[in-house]
Design an enzyme around this catalytic site. Structure first.
Site, short mmCIF file in Angstrom:
data_model
loop_
_atom_site.label_atom_id
_atom_site.label_comp_id
_atom_site.label_asym_id
_atom_site.label_seq_id
_atom_site.Cartn_x
_atom_site.Cartn_y
_atom_site.Cartn_z
N LYS A 119 0.86 -1.05 0.09
CA LYS A 119 0.13 -0.05 0.02
C LYS A 119 0.91 1.34 0.08
CE LYS A 119 -3.12 -0.19 3.06
NZ LYS A 119 -3.91 -0.06 4.26
N LYS A 131 3.48 -2.37 11.32
CA LYS A 131 2.17 -2.19 12.12
C LYS A 131 2.21 -2.82 13.40
CE LYS A 131 -2.29 -1.36 11.19
NZ LYS A 131 -2.99 -0.45 9.97
N GLY A 170 -2.97 5.57 13.92
CA GLY A 170 -4.10 5.09 14.39
C GLY A 170 -4.58 3.72 13.39
N ASP A 171 -5.54 3.05 13.92
CA ASP A 171 -6.12 1.98 13.36
C ASP A 171 -7.32 1.68 14.16
OD1 ASP A 171 -5.59 -0.03 10.94
OD2 ASP A 171 -6.52 -1.13 12.70
P1 NDP Z 1 -12.42 2.01 14.32
O1 NDP Z 1 -11.91 1.81 15.68
O2 NDP Z 1 -12.70 3.75 14.33
O3 NDP Z 1 -13.82 1.69 13.72
C1 NDP Z 1 -13.74 0.30 13.62
C2 NDP Z 1 -15.46 -0.24 13.16
O4 NDP Z 1 -15.57 -1.41 12.74
C3 NDP Z 1 -16.44 0.03 14.28
O5 NDP Z 1 -17.63 0.62 13.91
C4 NDP Z 1 -16.26 -1.24 14.83
O6 NDP Z 1 -17.40 -1.70 15.62
C5 NDP Z 1 -16.39 -2.26 13.73
N1 NDP Z 1 -15.86 -3.42 13.84
C6 NDP Z 1 -14.67 -3.80 14.47
N2 NDP Z 1 -14.45 -5.11 14.37
C7 NDP Z 1 -15.51 -5.59 14.10
C8 NDP Z 1 -16.22 -6.80 13.99
N3 NDP Z 1 -15.61 -8.09 14.26
N4 NDP Z 1 -17.34 -7.11 13.22
C9 NDP Z 1 -18.10 -6.01 12.89
N5 NDP Z 1 -17.83 -4.62 12.99
C10 NDP Z 1 -16.48 -4.40 13.68
O7 NDP Z 1 -11.33 1.90 13.34
P2 NDP Z 1 -11.03 2.32 11.87
O8 NDP Z 1 -11.94 2.95 11.09
O9 NDP Z 1 -9.72 3.42 11.99
O10 NDP Z 1 -10.76 1.26 11.00
C11 NDP Z 1 -11.56 0.27 10.14
C12 NDP Z 1 -10.97 -0.44 9.14
O11 NDP Z 1 -10.14 0.43 8.48
C13 NDP Z 1 -9.70 -1.50 9.72
O12 NDP Z 1 -9.63 -2.50 8.91
C14 NDP Z 1 -8.51 -0.65 9.57
O13 NDP Z 1 -7.36 -1.53 9.43
C15 NDP Z 1 -8.66 0.09 8.13
N6 NDP Z 1 -7.81 1.19 7.87
C16 NDP Z 1 -7.74 2.18 8.83
C17 NDP Z 1 -7.10 3.46 8.59
C18 NDP Z 1 -7.30 4.41 9.26
O14 NDP Z 1 -6.64 5.59 8.78
N7 NDP Z 1 -7.90 4.74 10.43
C19 NDP Z 1 -6.16 3.36 7.40
C20 NDP Z 1 -6.45 2.28 6.57
C21 NDP Z 1 -7.25 1.16 6.70
P3 NDP Z 1 -17.50 -1.94 17.31
O15 NDP Z 1 -17.11 -0.47 17.93
O16 NDP Z 1 -18.66 -2.60 17.53
O17 NDP Z 1 -16.10 -2.95 17.61
#
Ligand code: NDP
Length: 451
Positions: A119, A131, A170-171
């Site tokens: 990426k 990571k 973050g993640d």
């Molecule tokens: P957040 O913690 O902000 O949000 C994660 C969301 O996904 C929450 O709504 C959470 O719900 C939900 N979730 C997590 N686990 C599960 C599960 N097992 N089943 C259903 N829903 C789930 O994380 P991000 O938005 O930052 O990240 C989301 C994805 O994007 C990840 O895969 C991350 O690696 C990817 N990503 C993030 C980046 C970033 O800049 N933040 C960059 C590139 C990729 P709940 O609160 O109930 O757990």
């Protein structure tokens, strides 16, 4: 999983990865997905296998695992496990987020770190791949507990970081609050205000405009490019987004700005349906301010929306699907249902959210499919812009930064399309992203010798 036949030399490499990393199924899946597309590359450039570039790519440069002890609000000592996998630094300092979630173990961190190499390479910016994270669960923890955990985590990790060495962000479970506590502890221990050591910082302490929005916005810019290539647009499209965290919220915001309607989103407890379009302000109040469950959206929205507990949002039909929650959240059966509903475009806002079966079904049905490595690269690309602003002690406006993000996503899109065509697989964004990302990092590794 290994049902697709790999090129013979790559099959041997994949077997070795399976044996050396036993039990790390997500890592196996991520490696297989890349090797599966590199067949035409090793035919054209056998030196990548002969000089062990691919073997070296599959072995992290450094893996750090450490104890994170902290004291909860009841005075009880808690122990978590911390990880940082510094995967590849051929293109620049290790760069990649930290994830705090109870499911985190070495296999998850390695899959994420491995994907991050390609990426980051694909962005064209000078950043390597890494990571990290912890099995700490921030849900239900007080601010004080989160702070003490972050301070303990950083008390160990700080020695491995630096603006020219390793730069986390973050993640899942790690946003501006957690970055603040970690950066504060780093600054205290090192006695240096080294802004470039973290990205995703707050705007008053070295952060960049648009970083918070970048992954969601970038994913939507990428989809917009895909649609434009078919002379289409978001206008009038019904969209489903999974998750309701950082990536999901800003994907929804940008989809609405471009004329689409997001009719549903979710968290791990269930999903909401809002046919008029998910209200981002209400969603932010529930998720960012109250840190509550998605069901509360329905009460605050006052009419029109419904909550469906304990079910997957992928049972909703749509024109465009944007999985933004977590790995392997969209199965083969759910992909088949989406295809039946008329879904024509799928783009991964999350990392590896679609299972290999789902990806295969999308390809067979002619659904345009963008892998996370390409579609969600806007987050890390804007992190690199944050590092650039920190290094020059400058800060750009929201508009200027968003424009740069849109340009970068356009370039990534075109690179995927051109590379897929060059290697005889027009329209295959998975092959385009993997091959383009691979070649840039492989050439840098060749130039740097056997290190
Ligand atoms: P957040 O913690 O902000 O949000 C994660 C969301 O996904 C929450 O709504 C959470 O719900 C939900 N979730 C997590 N686990 C599960 C599960 N097992 N089943 C259903 N829903 C789930 O994380 P991000 O938005 O930052 O990240 C989301 C994805 O994007 C990840 O895969 C991350 O690696 C990817 N990503 C993030 C980046 C970033 O800049 N933040 C960059 C590139 C990729 P709940 O609160 O109930 O757990």
């Amino acid at each position: 999983m290994a049902e697709i036949k790999l090129h013979d030399k790559l099959e041997v490499l994949f077997d070795e990865v399976m044996h050396r990393n036993a039990g790390e199924t997500e890592f196996h899946q991520a490696v297989h997905e890349v090797l599966d597309t590199l067949g035409p590359v090793v035919v054209k450039h056998p030196e990548y296998v002969d000089s062990a570039i691919i073997r070296r790519l599959c072995e992290p440069e450094r893996q750090i695992i450490f104890r994170v002890p902290w004291v909860d609000d009841d005075g009880v000592v808690q122990i978590n496990r911390g990880f940082r996998v510094e995967f590849n630094s051929a293109l620049g300092p290790y760069k990649g987020g930290l994830r705090f979630h109870p499911s985190v173990y070495l296999g998850i961190v390695k899959f994420l770190g491995f994907e991050q190499i390609f990426k980051n390479s694909l962005t064209g910016l000078p950043i390597g791949g890494g990571k990290g994270g912890s099995d700490f669960d921030p849900k239900g923890r007080s601010d004080g507990e989160v702070m003490r955990f972050c301070q303990s985590f950083m008390t160990e990790l700080y020695r491995h970081l630096g603006e020219y060495t390793d730069v986390p962000a973050g993640d899942i479970g790690v946003g501006t609050r957690e970055i603040g506590y970690m950066f504060g502890q780093y600054k205290r221990i090192t006695n240096r205000y080294e802004s470039g050591v973290f990205t995703g910082k707050g705007l008053t302490w070295g952060g960049s405009q648009v970083r918070t929005e970048a992954t969601g916005y970038g994913t939507v810019f990428f989809i917009d490019e895909m649609l434009r290539s078919k002379k289409d647009s978001f206008e009038g499209k019904q969209v489903v987004v999974s998750g309701s965290g950082n990536v999901a919220i800003y994907a929804i915001e940008k989809i609405h700005q471009l004329g689409g309607t997001v009719i549903g989103c979710s968290d791990s407890g269930g999903y909401i349906v809002d046919e008029k379009g998910v209200d981002v302000e209400v969603l932010r109040e529930v998720k960012e301010v109250r840190r509550a469950r998605i069901g509360e959206y329905v009460e605050l929205r006052a009419g029109g929306a419904t909550y469906v507990p304990d079910r997957s949002v992928w049972e909703l039909g749509c024109d465009i699907a944007v999985p933004c929650a977590t790995q392997n959240e969209l199965s083969g059966a759910q992909a088949a249902a989406l295809i039946n509903s008329g879904c024509k475009v799928v783009a991964e806002g999350a990392n590896m959210p679609c299972t290999p079966e789902a990806v295969k079904l999308f390809a067979e049905a002619g659904v345009m499919f963008a892998p996370g490595k390409a579609a969600n690269a806007g987050g890390v690309a804007t992190s690199a812009l944050e590092m650039q602003q920190n290094a020059s002690r400058d800060s750009w406006t929201f508009e200027e930064t968003e424009e740069r993000l849109a340009e970068i996503m356009g370039r990534i899109h075109d690179r995927c399309v051109e590379t897929a065509e060059e290697y005889g697989q027009p329209g295959n964004y998975v092959a385009g992203a993997n091959i383009a990302g691979f070649i840039r990092v492989a050439d840098a590794m060749s130039a740097l010798g056997i290190v």
